[in-house]
Every structure is written in structure tokens, then in C-alpha cells.
Write a protein that holds these residues in place. Structure first.
Motif, PDB file in Angstrom:
ATOM      1  N   MET A 139       0.830  -1.200   0.000  1.00 37.13           N
ATOM      2  CA  MET A 139       0.000   0.000   0.000  1.00 37.13           C
ATOM      3  C   MET A 139       0.869   1.256   0.000  1.00 37.13           C
ATOM      4  SD  MET A 139      -2.982   1.037   2.729  1.00 37.13           S
ATOM      5  CE  MET A 139      -3.794  -0.533   2.428  1.00 37.13           C
ATOM      6  N   LEU A 140       1.952   1.245   0.784  1.00 38.87           N
ATOM      7  CA  LEU A 140       2.840   2.408   0.816  1.00 38.87           C
ATOM      8  C   LEU A 140       3.459   2.680  -0.555  1.00 38.87           C
ATOM      9  CD1 LEU A 140       4.739   1.861   4.211  1.00 38.87           C
ATOM     10  CD2 LEU A 140       2.994   3.585   3.718  1.00 38.87           C
ATOM     11  N   VAL A 141       3.829   1.608  -1.253  1.00 32.82           N
ATOM     12  CA  VAL A 141       4.468   1.761  -2.558  1.00 32.82           C
ATOM     13  C   VAL A 141       3.457   2.198  -3.613  1.00 32.82           C
ATOM     14  CG1 VAL A 141       5.664   0.543  -4.411  1.00 32.82           C
ATOM     15  CG2 VAL A 141       6.294   0.117  -2.031  1.00 32.82           C
ATOM     16  N   SER A 142       2.288   1.534  -3.644  1.00 36.49           N
ATOM     17  CA  SER A 142       1.326   1.787  -4.715  1.00 36.49           C
ATOM     18  C   SER A 142       0.519   3.061  -4.511  1.00 36.49           C
ATOM     19  CB  SER A 142       0.374   0.595  -4.848  1.00 36.49           C
ATOM     20  OG  SER A 142      -0.334   0.387  -3.636  1.00 36.49           O
ATOM     21  N   VAL A 143       0.161   3.358  -3.265  1.00 37.55           N
ATOM     22  CA  VAL A 143      -0.698   4.513  -2.992  1.00 37.55           C
ATOM     23  C   VAL A 143       0.113   5.782  -2.750  1.00 37.55           C
ATOM     24  CG1 VAL A 143      -2.482   5.464  -1.467  1.00 37.55           C
ATOM     25  CG2 VAL A 143      -2.532   3.031  -2.080  1.00 37.55           C
ATOM     26  N   PHE A 144       1.137   5.679  -1.922  1.00 43.65           N
ATOM     27  CA  PHE A 144       1.902   6.871  -1.537  1.00 43.65           C
ATOM     28  C   PHE A 144       3.221   7.019  -2.300  1.00 43.65           C
ATOM     29  CE2 PHE A 144      -0.674   5.642   2.132  1.00 43.65           C
ATOM     30  CZ  PHE A 144      -1.385   6.823   2.354  1.00 43.65           C
TER      31      PHE A 144
END
Length: 298
Positions: A139-144
Motif C-alpha cells: 500500500m505504501l508503494v502503490s498509494v503513496f
């Protein structure tokens, strides 16, 4: 004696618990002598060499043991603070929900993590926080668009993870005492404040929060006795050699030096040091609770 004859059944019911307490809490205290010995299991208590206070001297001379004490203090202190603030705030927010069904549903959901063991939660956290496909890092890589974070392999992130996961697990259960305090508030105080034109925020600020402060003082002061209990189950199931410098605590240090390294005398000395300090802090915390909030058990 006549009173005992009338209530012997109740004494009999207590007997198994008393035996359990003696066997597992008092009889092992004889092992304290190991802290004054260079204990060798094959020699026993009588055959091991007596070395006086050398183990305690080593406790304060070894850099890793001093670091472990500081780690324990920092992690435990932060846990105490956030485990006090989070239930305090959540109880106030939950008290503002007027629909009883919704309120009870939320209470049940936030209580549930308390009943899960750290063996289960540790496995879950290892998987979702993994840098190799873990849910949080994906999630950190894809969203932020940020690089993966090594939550369980970098010292400062490990402390953050330990504290946040502890608060998430326990804040719902800790809310119980504050909800009980809220239930004792006289409803006429809110009615009078509403007649005077006070908004819900003003009522919370001047009625709800002052009513909870004495309970917060009691919970906070009694928690001082746990300042050296940073949570063995949690740390043991999450830590690894990469985070020993920032994440190793007294209990895991004792386990590792005794069971893994065979330094039974030194490990016993560390455990005894922790127990004595904890006992002193418990006495102080109960005295503070009595002085500040008139709370006493006996």
C-alpha cells in the motif's frame, strides 16, 4: 474455629488456587540463590561456586545489559502513556454515540483483539509488515509512492511497531474502566448544562473530562509498577537480531542469556534486579494513587 466449620467449603474451593500459587510463585523463589553463584546445572545449588555480587556488578558493566534496561524503560513508558490516552479519548467518543446498538457493536469489535495471543498476532504482523509483498508495504508503494519500510528490522521502526500494535490490541479493553466512570456521572449535570446553553463540546470539556480525570490518575499511577514490563510475549514473537540494540528488553535478554547462552546466574541477577525495582515502583504507585485520587485496596 466455629466460623471455619461453617465455611470450610469455600476454603476448599480456594485450596487449588493456593497450591498453584505456592508451586509456581513461591517455591521457584529458592532459585534466587543462583544470582549469587556461578551456577552450573550439573553441580546444582550446593556444588556451584559462590561469587557474591559479581553477577550484579556485571549487570551494570556490560554495555548490552545497560542498553536493555534503557530499551525496557523507553518502550514500557511509551506504552503506558499511549495505553492511557487512547482509552481515555475513545471512551469520550464512544459516550457521544446515542444509538445503543451501534455503541455496543463498536465496543465488541474493539475488545476482540485483547483476547488474541501475541503468537497469533505476531504471525499476522510479520506477514502484513513484510518488505517482500506485505500488505502495508504494498500500500505504501502503490498509494503513496514511498520505498518499503523495514518495520521489524530497523530499531526505531520496530519500537514504533511494538507500541502501535500494543495500543491497538489493548485500548478497547482499557476503555472499560473509563466507561464505568462515565456511567457514574449524574445525568442532571448534563441537563443543567444544556438548560444553560452549553453545547456538547462544552459539556464534554467541563463535565465529562473532569469526571474522568480521577480515574485517569488512578490508572496512570498504578501503571508505574509496570515501567519495567515492556511485554515479553509481544517482543519475543516480533524481534530478531537486527533490532536487539533498540528492541531487546529485560525479559527477552534474561531468556536469551539463560536459555541460549547458559549464563543462569547472570540471568537470575538481572531478573532479581527487575523484580526488586518493580516492587518498589508498585509500592510508590499505590501510595501516589492514594494521595492523588484517594484510591486504596486495603
Amino acid at each position: 474455629m466455629r466460623g471455619f466449620a461453617r465455611s470450610w467449603q469455600f476454603h476448599l474451593m480456594v485450596l487449588p488456587s493456593l497450591l498453584f500459587l505456592i508451586v509456581f510463585n513461591y517455591l521457584p523463589m529458592g532459585g534466587i540463590v543462583m544470582s549469587f553463584q556461578d551456577f552450573k546445572p550439573w553441580l546444582g545449588f550446593s556444588g556451584s561456586e559462590w561469587i557474591g555480587l559479581d553477577n550484579f556488578r556485571m549487570l551494570f558493566e556490560r554495555e548490552d545489559s545497560v542498553q536493555v534496561i534503557w530499551n525496557t524503560f523507553i518502550i514500557a513508558a511509551l506504552k503506558i502513556v499511549f495505553n492511557l490516552v487512547a482509552p481515555f479519548v475513545f471512551a469520550i467518543l464512544l459516550n457521544e454515540i446515542r444509538k445503543a446498538f451501534l455503541s455496543r457493536t463498536i465496543q465488541t469489535l474493539v475488545y476482540l483483539p485483547h483476547f488474541l495471543s501475541w503468537v497469533i498476532l505476531g504471525g499476522i504482523l510479520v506477514n502484513i509488515l513484510s518488505t517482500d509483498g506485505g500488505l502495508v508495504n504494498r500500500m505504501l508503494v502503490s498509494v503513496f509512492g514511498v520505498d518499503p519500510v523495514f518495520f521489524l528490522g530497523e530499531g526505531n521502526w520496530f519500537r514504533f511497531t511494538v507500541i502501535v500494535s500494543e495500543v491497538w490490541k489493548e485500548f478497547g479493553y482499557g476503555t472499560i474502566v473509563f466507561l464505568a466512570a462515565l456511567a457514574n456521572i449524574n445525568p442532571s449535570l448534563y441537563e443543567a448544562a444544556e438548560v444553560d446553553g452549553a453545547t456538547r463540546w462544552k459539556q464534554t470539556l467541563h463535565i465529562t473530562i473532569p469526571a474522568l480525570i480521577p480515574m485517569a490518575i488512578v490508572v496512570g499511577t498504578l501503571s508505574l509498577g509496570n515501567i519495567l514490563n515492556a511485554g515479553f510475549d509481544q517482543i519475543f514473537n516480533l524481534y530478531n537480531p537486527l533490532v536487539y540494540e533498540k528492541g531487546d528488553i529485560i525479559d527477552t535478554f534474561v531468556y536469551r542469556t539463560a536459555i541460549m547462552e547458559g549464563k543462569f546466574g547472570f540471568a537470575t541477577a538481572v531478573g532479581l534486579f527487575k523484580s526488586v525495582v518493580s516492587m518498589v515502583l508498585i509500592v510508590i504507585s499505590y501510595r501516589l494513587a492514594y494521595k492523588l485520587a484517594n484510591y486504596r485496596i486495603f
